[in-house]
Design a protein around this motif. Structure first.
Motif, PDB file in Angstrom:
ATOM      1  N   ARG A  96       0.951  -1.171  -0.088  1.00 48.08           N
ATOM      2  CA  ARG A  96      -0.114   0.168   0.024  1.00 48.08           C
ATOM      3  C   ARG A  96       0.998   1.271  -0.205  1.00 48.08           C
ATOM      4  NH1 ARG A  96      -5.229  -0.540   0.577  1.00 48.08           N
ATOM      5  NH2 ARG A  96      -5.327   1.792   1.341  1.00 48.08           N
ATOM      6  N   GLY A  97       0.575   2.317  -0.784  1.00 46.69           N
ATOM      7  CA  GLY A  97       1.239   3.543  -0.709  1.00 46.69           C
ATOM      8  C   GLY A  97       0.557   4.458  -1.742  1.00 46.69           C
ATOM      9  N   PHE A  98       1.416   5.453  -2.172  1.00 47.86           N
ATOM     10  CA  PHE A  98       1.051   6.602  -3.075  1.00 47.86           C
ATOM     11  C   PHE A  98       1.985   6.914  -4.029  1.00 47.86           C
ATOM     12  CE2 PHE A  98       2.775   8.077   1.042  1.00 47.86           C
ATOM     13  CZ  PHE A  98       3.586   9.119   0.505  1.00 47.86           C
ATOM     14  N   ARG A  99       1.532   7.571  -5.052  1.00 48.38           N
ATOM     15  CA  ARG A  99       2.449   8.250  -6.044  1.00 48.38           C
ATOM     16  C   ARG A  99       2.979   9.623  -5.415  1.00 48.38           C
ATOM     17  NH1 ARG A  99       1.781   9.279 -12.630  1.00 48.38           N
ATOM     18  NH2 ARG A  99       3.542  10.131 -12.827  1.00 48.38           N
ATOM     19  N   TRP A 100       4.348   9.599  -5.464  1.00 54.71           N
ATOM     20  CA  TRP A 100       5.069  10.830  -4.688  1.00 54.71           C
ATOM     21  C   TRP A 100       5.066  11.955  -5.809  1.00 54.71           C
ATOM     22  CZ3 TRP A 100       7.569  10.565   0.286  1.00 54.71           C
ATOM     23  CH2 TRP A 100       8.048  11.820   0.618  1.00 54.71           C
TER      24      TRP A 100
END
Length: 726
Positions: A96-100
């Motif tokens: 899980r994460g996000f585009r920086w």
């Protein structure tokens, strides 16, 4: 408010809660006492609903601020069982994460400002509890009980300690809205490189990838090939592979090759399968040093191994390390054996002449360069000089025996230590299997067989016991795999089978842990040309310097790294390694605010104004890197930056493993895994070649061996004797 603006400030008090309280009180008054606000009961209900709606909006904004402040200090727990790992036919799940993006860099820069320190650092009560735990560790009873209470890992504990992952939680906490991060399977052919220092989550990421590779099926219901190289021997990784293979119904296709456990290991001949006979010499001589004066001896070694391999194939024997070592030590025996084979086909009466020549030989008429050779060898050489027959294999053997015996031993001296490493003890049974011994239940495999069966292979090289043998075997396996990949690229997987097509290719997932210890010249074509044959390599190592130190050439190390399209960067301790990621990223503009105030005295002594003052907020922009190397160094365990899909930067955290109740292994594998854990050494030290006393050659209990043989005995049967060409 929590809505994004040009200048976003989320590290602040949640002032929206004041509005929420006012709206709640006003709604209550509208319902209970509308007359106090000069409203009728019906208008009071409508006004109450309006206040509640506005309060709900402000509450949502307040919760966003509170959640952001919480994530900056402590991330929510992220746990997943192996059974819960999603397996897709189109994408590879990472975490899980996000585009920086630019806004994340702006938020991160704000966390370093002194006015926001109280929102980023642990509160005073938390720091007090940690100091108390340190002081009460050796205090008399019952005081240590208080320390256990403050260290209680529960949301009910106001002084709950932070997770033992280190690093800076703010790197991931700056984005409260996470999504599942995946990689399209089509991108994996470009290969993936995972960098991270010791004990920061590389193995967990490997387990995540391997789990999906083992369980994935294509549209036709076929599994994929999974090959894992584990130099140091990770017991949990072995367990994970077996459990997942059993869960996917593939335990019959699961092979274990482990140099440290030869009694229960499958067998493998690194030079027994080849497309061209010269590959045998390349795989063996490729392990020798080619620097400086050693280059000439390496070329001599290649030539003589090639001569021996050609002769063995002509005699109908499959080359292996033991045979090659035997004939390097005594080339005379092979020369006589091949001469007998050659003359039986071409000139049966030659032996009568050879016997007569042999009878006339003595110390006086023996050629000077042939002193020390057997008389039969000299007689054959003299006969061939007279009749002048031509055979390329026989001519090669003749050139070898014509060397002075002492000189010959010198030029192959560099080859013998390598062959000794590969043929000493029980290791010889694994690397030079006896194909005709049908009583040995240990299966024999080769890479083409593995690929055709869509099998799962765990290769444990036991580098803790002998790093040099591990590197030599690993290099040979890589060379063999490159040869097989070339064959598949040209002819397809099913070449030679009915209905074979050259377009038939299957995904071959190769996971190489500590791959810098297995590097050789053969790895370069493996990464830059293997994709056409379906090879999908995922390599794991600690630093770029490890690759350069192993290769010994900075340009060639850069060539290898440049062939990995996907980069996963966990916490590293070397700045140059972190810069491999950060120097590929653009700079962005971030906003900064500065409070400015001033006062000016009046120059008119008779005026009514003594001074004028002004206060203003000045907004400015500055160009900063998207992320700095210091941010990579400060990553918590289990988190990484990923540069995937054409240079898109993602911030990802992997799920923590949760035990499954049905994760069971056979007793023999359990004992082997337990021993591997007991003898495990930190990855940062294992190349020191610290031997494990009694492990390499210690026999296993008979019942343990019988149990494992029952497990793998039906996996495959030993191949038939004779050389096999790709």
């Amino acid at each position: 408010m929590a809505q994004p603006h040009s200048i976003e400030v989320l590290l602040r008090p949640a002032v929206e809660l004041y509005t929420v309280a006012v709206c709640a009180i006003a709604a209550l008054l509208c319902l209970v006492a509308p007359w106090s606000l000069a409203l009728s009961p019906s208008l009071g209900v409508g006004s109450a609903l309006t206040f509640l709606a506005f309060g709900a909006i402000r509450l949502r904004d307040a919760l966003a601020i509170l959640r952001y402040r919480r994530n900056i200090r402590r991330l929510p727990r992220y746990v997943m069982t192996s059974r819960g790992v999603p397996v897709s036919q189109q994408r590879l799940f990472i975490g899980r994460g996000f585009r920086w993006e630019q806004r994340h860099t702006h938020r991160l820069m704000q966390t370093y400002r002194p006015e926001f320190r109280r929102y980023v650092e642990p509160p005073p009560l938390h720091r007090l509890a940690r100091r108390l735990e340190e002081q009460l560790e050796f205090a008399p009873s019952p005081l240590p009980t208080l320390a256990r209470l403050t260290a209680w890992d529960s949301p009910l504990n106001p002084t709950r300690p932070l997770p033992p992952v280190g690093g800076m939680p703010r790197l991931h906490g700056i984005e409260p809205h996470e999504t599942d991060v995946t990689l399209p399977l089509g991108e994996r052919v470009g290969h993936s490189l995972v960098l991270g220092t010791t004990r920061v989550g590389k193995t967990r990421l490997a387990e995540l990838f391997i789990t999906q590779d083992i369980r994935r099926k294509n549209a036709a219901g076929e599994h994929e090939v999974v090959i894992v190289f584990d130099p140091k021997g990770d017991a949990d990784l072995l367990k994970r592979m077996y459990v997942e293979a059993k869960r996917a119904g593939r335990e019959g296709e699961f092979y274990i090759f482990h140099l440290g456990w030869p009694d229960i290991s499958a067998r493998y001949n690194a030079v027994g399968r080849f497309g061209r006979i010269s590959e045998v010499a390349s795989r063996i001589a490729g392990q020798l040093s080619g620097e400086g004066d050693s280059a000439a001896f390496r070329e001599f070694a290649w030539r003589f191994v090639n001569i021996i391999a050609r002769a063995l194939v002509e005699l109908g024997q499959r080359p292996d390390y033991l045979l090659i070592q035997r004939h390097v030590i005594n080339i005379d025996a092979l020369f006589m054996e091949y001469a007998a084979h050659f003359f039986s086909r071409t000139d049966p009466k030659a032996w009568d002449v050879i016997v007569q020549l042999e009878a006339t030989l003595n110390d006086k008429n023996m050629p000077r360069n042939m002193i020390g050779r057997e008389k039969r060898v000299v007689a054959i050489e003299q006969y061939l000089s007279q009749v002048r027959v031509y055979d390329p294999v026989l001519d090669g053997l003749r050139s070898a025996v014509r060397y002075d015996r002492t000189y010959f031993d010198k030029i192959v001296a560099s080859l013998l230590p390598l062959l000794e490493k590969l043929t000493t003890g029980k290791t010889a049974q694994l690397l030079a299997p006896n194909y005709s011994d049908l009583d040995d239940p240990r299966p024999i495999f080769d890479w083409m067989q593995i690929i055709r069966k869509r099998a799962v292979v765990y290769v444990g090289l036991d580098a803790l016991s002998d790093a040099e043998v591990a590197a030599a075997v690993g290099n040979s396996m890589f060379s063999d795999l490159v040869s097989v990949a070339g064959h598949i690229y040209k002819f397809g997987v099913d070449d030679g089978l009915p209905g074979a097509s050259a377009d038939t290719k299957v995904p071959i997932n190769v996971h190489a842990d500590e791959f810098n210890e297995l590097l050789g010249d053969e790895f370069v074509p493996m990464v830059n040309k293997g994709g056409g044959a379906g090879l999908q390599i995922t390599a794991y190592t600690q630093t770029l310097s490890d690759i350069e130190a192993r290769i010994g050439n900075r340009a060639k190390a850069g060539q290898i790294v440049g062939n990995f399209n996907n980069l996963f960067m966990l916490r590293v301790r070397e700045t140059s390694t972190a810069e491999l990621l950060t120097q590929q990223l653009p700079k962005v503009e971030v906003y900064t605010t500065a409070l400015m105030s001033g006062a000016t005295d009046s120059s008119d002594p008779h005026g009514k104004t003594d001074f004028t003052s002004n206060t203003l907020d000045r907004i400015s922009t500055s160009s900063v890197p998207l992320i700095e190397p210091a941010h990579v160094v400060g990553l918590p365990k289990g988190q990484c930056f990923a540069l995937i899909e054409g240079g898109n930067l993602w911030k990802i955290r992997m799920p923590l493993p949760a035990p499954d109740p049905d994760e069971a292994m056979p007793r023999d594998l359990q004992e082997m895994a337990a021993t591997m854990r007991r003898h495990s050494i930190e990855a940062g030290d294992w190349w020191n070649n610290q031997a494990l006393p009694g492990l390499q050659d210690a026999p296993l209990p008979d019942d343990l061996i019988d149990g494992f043989r029952h497990l793998v005995g039906t996996a495959t049967s030993p191949a038939t004797a004779g050389p096999h060409h790709g």
